[in-house]
Design an enzyme around this catalytic site. Structure first.
Site, PDB file in Angstrom:
ATOM      1  N   HIS A 193       0.827  -1.203   0.000  1.00  0.00           N
ATOM      2  CA  HIS A 193       0.000   0.000   0.000  1.00  0.00           C
ATOM      3  C   HIS A 193       0.861   1.253   0.000  1.00  0.00           C
ATOM      4  O   HIS A 193       0.513   2.263  -0.611  1.00  0.00           O
ATOM      5  CB  HIS A 193      -0.950  -0.001   1.204  1.00  0.00           C
ATOM      6  CG  HIS A 193      -2.066   0.977   1.092  1.00  0.00           C
ATOM      7  ND1 HIS A 193      -2.057   2.198   1.737  1.00  0.00           N
ATOM      8  CD2 HIS A 193      -3.236   0.937   0.400  1.00  0.00           C
ATOM      9  CE1 HIS A 193      -3.166   2.847   1.461  1.00  0.00           C
ATOM     10  NE2 HIS A 193      -3.891   2.111   0.641  1.00  0.00           N
ATOM     11  N   CYS A 194       2.000   1.193   0.668  1.00  0.00           N
ATOM     12  CA  CYS A 194       2.887   2.354   0.784  1.00  0.00           C
ATOM     13  C   CYS A 194       3.520   2.754  -0.548  1.00  0.00           C
ATOM     14  O   CYS A 194       3.904   3.916  -0.726  1.00  0.00           O
ATOM     15  CB  CYS A 194       3.995   2.076   1.788  1.00  0.00           C
ATOM     16  SG  CYS A 194       3.453   1.590   3.426  1.00  0.00           S
TER      17      CYS A 194
END
Length: 362
Positions: A353-354
């Site tokens: 997600h980062c």
């Protein structure tokens, strides 16, 4: 506070990640004090993530000029490679937060960025290239850019697309972000720039999360009224304490529509620690966050990406990967869950997600 020309006053709001996407944006890893062995293992992991997401939507990977040919040759032809210089590869945090308008317009929010804490507590210096990414993407897409008077990273927030935002006190109320702003002021700016009407504050993010507790490593919306939460059964483990704190808040909260939240627990991997050989391949610079043998990493299965037809999740621990994949398959029955080996990304300080940022469809 002048709200005349804020996105919300003009009718814009931030869609949920599970809403339809036009594309996904990523950046190419190359920083030698973040990614070991010249970032070659991390680049392989990023390629695998990009290929998985590209089953679902267009993927654009921003690359510094000196790595352009390498990235172009490693990535399949259907993944777009664009020259977009950065200081590191965390597109969720340095990239734009997109907002949409009911009339079909797309715009983006350009938050202030200080490398997760500024000169004293930030993770690296300088961050000048990162600060220009949002402006460049607005130019590339030909869309309006709203400059926000708030230090904020994309990983610090999750929204349900129906008026609710979830975040952590550890991050947004941290004095290394917006020391002169009260909780009420920060909430007001979130409302004015993202079109939300309610903020749910969790106390802390995952244990030892170097981003000062980003919510995207701990908890996220999977549907309106439903969240996934990083869970640790061990009540003596610091993560177990944090997860129980968060569960208490979530079970007693309602969203912007007045609904009680349903909480789905995702087990933590590990605990996971940096091995000797994993730390030895890094450049050691005074201006960057140290990564030492034996350091515990903030591994989390919540750090997944929701695409149009796939959910791309990190594979981090063979003892728990299958259980996490089964839970996500139940939560997203119409999408294919793809697990990608992601320890190399975690070694850099984050996960799937980062390193991604969705561009919503309008």
């Amino acid at each position: 506070m002048n709200t005349l020309l804020t996105p919300a006053s003009l009718g814009y709001s931030m869609p949920a990640e599970f809403a339809p996407h036009e594309a996904c944006w990523m950046l190419w890893p190359q920083r030698p004090d973040t990614w070991r062995y010249g970032a070659k293992p991390a680049q392989r992991a990023f390629v695998d993530v990009a290929i998985a997401i590209a089953e679902s939507e267009t993927v654009l990977v921003g690359v510094n000029d000196e790595q352009y040919e390498n990235a172009r040759n490693q990535l399949p032809a259907h993944i777009r490679v664009v020259e977009l210089s950065s200081n590191d590869a965390w597109m969720r945090d340095v990239g734009p937060t997109f907002v949409t308008h009911p009339d079909g317009h797309l715009a983006l929010i350009d938050w202030e960025f200080n490398a997760w804490g500024g000169l004293k507590e930030g993770l690296y210096f300088p961050w000048d290239k990162d600060r220009r990414i949002r402006c460049k993407i607005s130019e590339m897409l030909g869309i309006q850019r709203f400059e926000a008077p708030l230090v904020l990273e994309g990983g610090a927030i999750h929204v349900d697309g129906e008026g609710t935002l979830i975040t952590t006190e550890e991050c947004l109320l941290n004095p290394n972000r917006n020391p002169d702003m009260s909780r009420e002021t920060i909430e007001r700016w979130l409302q004015e720039y993202l079109g939300i009407s309610k903020v749910i504050w969790l106390p802390r993010g995952c244990y030892l999360d170097e981003t000062d507790g980003h919510v995207d490593n701990l908890c996220c919306f999977v549907a309106p009224g439903q969240v996934a939460l990083t869970w640790c059964d061990d009540e003596q483990d610091p993560q177990g304490i944090i997860s129980r704190e968060a569960l208490s808040v979530l079970e007693n909260a309602t969203d912007a529509k007045g609904r009680k939240l349903t909480v789905h627990k995702l087990p933590i991997p590990g605990p996971l620690y940096i091995a000797e050989d994993e730390a030895s391949g890094l450049d050691r610079l005074n201006s960057s966050h140290p990564r030492l043998p034996g350091d515990r990493m903030a591994g989390s299965y919540v750090n997944f990406y929701i695409g149009n037809s796939v959910v791309v999740m990190p594979l981090l621990d063979p003892r728990h990967d299958g259980e996490a994949e089964n839970i996500l398959s139940t939560l997203f029955p119409t999408k294919r869950v793809i697990g990608v080996p992601a320890r190399e990304i975690l070694l850099g300080g984050g996960n799937i997600h980062c390193i991604t940022q969705q561009q919503p469809r309008v």
